[in-house]
Design an enzyme around this catalytic site. Sequence first.
Site, PDB file in Angstrom:
ATOM      1  N   SER A 247      -6.551   0.167   3.792  1.00 47.24           N
ATOM      2  CA  SER A 247      -6.262  -0.223   4.883  1.00 47.24           C
ATOM      3  C   SER A 247      -5.507   1.103   5.715  1.00 47.24           C
ATOM      4  O   SER A 247      -6.147   2.495   5.215  1.00 47.24           O
ATOM      5  CB  SER A 247      -4.288  -0.739   4.495  1.00 47.24           C
ATOM      6  OG  SER A 247      -3.759  -0.475   5.936  1.00 47.24           O
ATOM      7  N   CYS A 248      -5.523   1.183   6.800  1.00 47.59           N
ATOM      8  CA  CYS A 248      -4.964   2.793   7.145  1.00 47.59           C
ATOM      9  C   CYS A 248      -4.311   2.550   8.101  1.00 47.59           C
ATOM     10  O   CYS A 248      -3.689   1.845   8.470  1.00 47.59           O
ATOM     11  CB  CYS A 248      -7.102   2.984   7.557  1.00 47.59           C
ATOM     12  SG  CYS A 248      -7.626   2.418   8.875  1.00 47.59           S
ATOM     13  N   GLY A 249      -4.990   3.442   9.812  1.00 46.05           N
ATOM     14  CA  GLY A 249      -4.423   2.832  10.749  1.00 46.05           C
ATOM     15  C   GLY A 249      -4.457   1.737  11.898  1.00 46.05           C
ATOM     16  O   GLY A 249      -3.920   1.501  11.925  1.00 46.05           O
ATOM     17  N   GLY A 251      -7.968   0.151  10.744  1.00 47.15           N
ATOM     18  CA  GLY A 251      -9.098  -1.146   9.915  1.00 47.15           C
ATOM     19  C   GLY A 251     -10.318   0.000  10.456  1.00 47.15           C
ATOM     20  O   GLY A 251     -11.356  -0.389   9.617  1.00 47.15           O
ATOM     21  N   TRP A 276      -2.269  -0.764  10.079  1.00 43.85           N
ATOM     22  CA  TRP A 276      -0.873   0.324  10.650  1.00 43.85           C
ATOM     23  C   TRP A 276      -0.790  -0.224  11.938  1.00 43.85           C
ATOM     24  O   TRP A 276       1.115  -0.103  12.119  1.00 43.85           O
ATOM     25  CB  TRP A 276      -0.857   1.518  10.326  1.00 43.85           C
ATOM     26  CG  TRP A 276       1.004   1.514   9.913  1.00 43.85           C
ATOM     27  CD1 TRP A 276       1.197   2.835  11.552  1.00 43.85           C
ATOM     28  CD2 TRP A 276       2.061   1.653   9.010  1.00 43.85           C
ATOM     29  NE1 TRP A 276       3.156   2.517  10.733  1.00 43.85           N
ATOM     30  CE2 TRP A 276       3.170   1.720   9.409  1.00 43.85           C
ATOM     31  CE3 TRP A 276       1.671   0.989   8.070  1.00 43.85           C
ATOM     32  CZ2 TRP A 276       4.133   1.819   8.958  1.00 43.85           C
ATOM     33  CZ3 TRP A 276       2.746   1.085   7.639  1.00 43.85           C
ATOM     34  CH2 TRP A 276       4.132   0.938   8.029  1.00 43.85           C
TER      35      TRP A 276
END
Length: 290
Positions: A247-249, A251, A276
């Site tokens: 996961s991240c901000g 994708g 996120w």
Amino acid sequence: MTNLVAPSPPDDPKTLVSTDWLAAHLKDPDLRVVDASWYLPDAGRNARAEYDAAHIPGARFFDIDDISDQRSNLPHMAPPTEKFMSRLRAMGIGDGHQVVVYDGAGLFSAARVWWLFRLMGKMDVAVLDGGLPKWRAEGRETEDMPPIVKDRHMTVSRQNHLVKDVTQVAHAAKLAQAEILDARAAPRFRGDVPEPRPGLRSGHIPGSKNIPFATLLDADGTMKPADQLMQVFAAAAVDLSKPAITSCGSGVTAAIISLALERVGHRNHGLYDGSWAEWGMYEDLAVAKG
């Protein structure tokens, strides 16, 4: 560690190749090079303009925001298979091609497009280690002319296990079934700073672990060797015997963790496409801080 197989070799056409490897194969008839540069708005860079000015010879430009699911209100979600097929055919990329993806930051957005190809069942795809900055630092050739493109048939077989939606991630978090690995910088993960996207809460998915994507890279923008990647995962107390969800901000940099997992021989991982940008938006989803 049942999820682990042998680490990938230094030059692996299914994960990561060096600038030397690409230079040696650049004129192969079935090689296709893709410029997947993409930047955050605050970077002040225009990926398409930079591609038009200078790119690796023969490279096609892959627009991450355009080749996405425009029906979603989330940024650059994975496109429908038909859209991926038609756009790639128009770029002259199809069955039987070995694809090498790079970006203008070193190793940033290229991993996202590597993951997209794999999601569509195209496994003969690698990221260029160090990207365009390393290529240019070594004095290698660039050009400003678009390539001559010939349509190539493409078949797609979507690998649904490689992508996770919010329901699957919430379930995995609740039951601690998988290691949820967040590529954002530590202050964002902890919730110490506001999110760059307006309207999102700060913090992280409960139970997730922070692997800032920069910790997987060396100073020159190349990915660390497998043994050092294992040390990064160990330092974050990641249990590699479990499935992983990256996961991240939004994708993009999550795919750098996905690439690192693949490099160390971890095969059981999926990417949370909403990341996120989705989780931080919904008040009924729990958020952890610290």
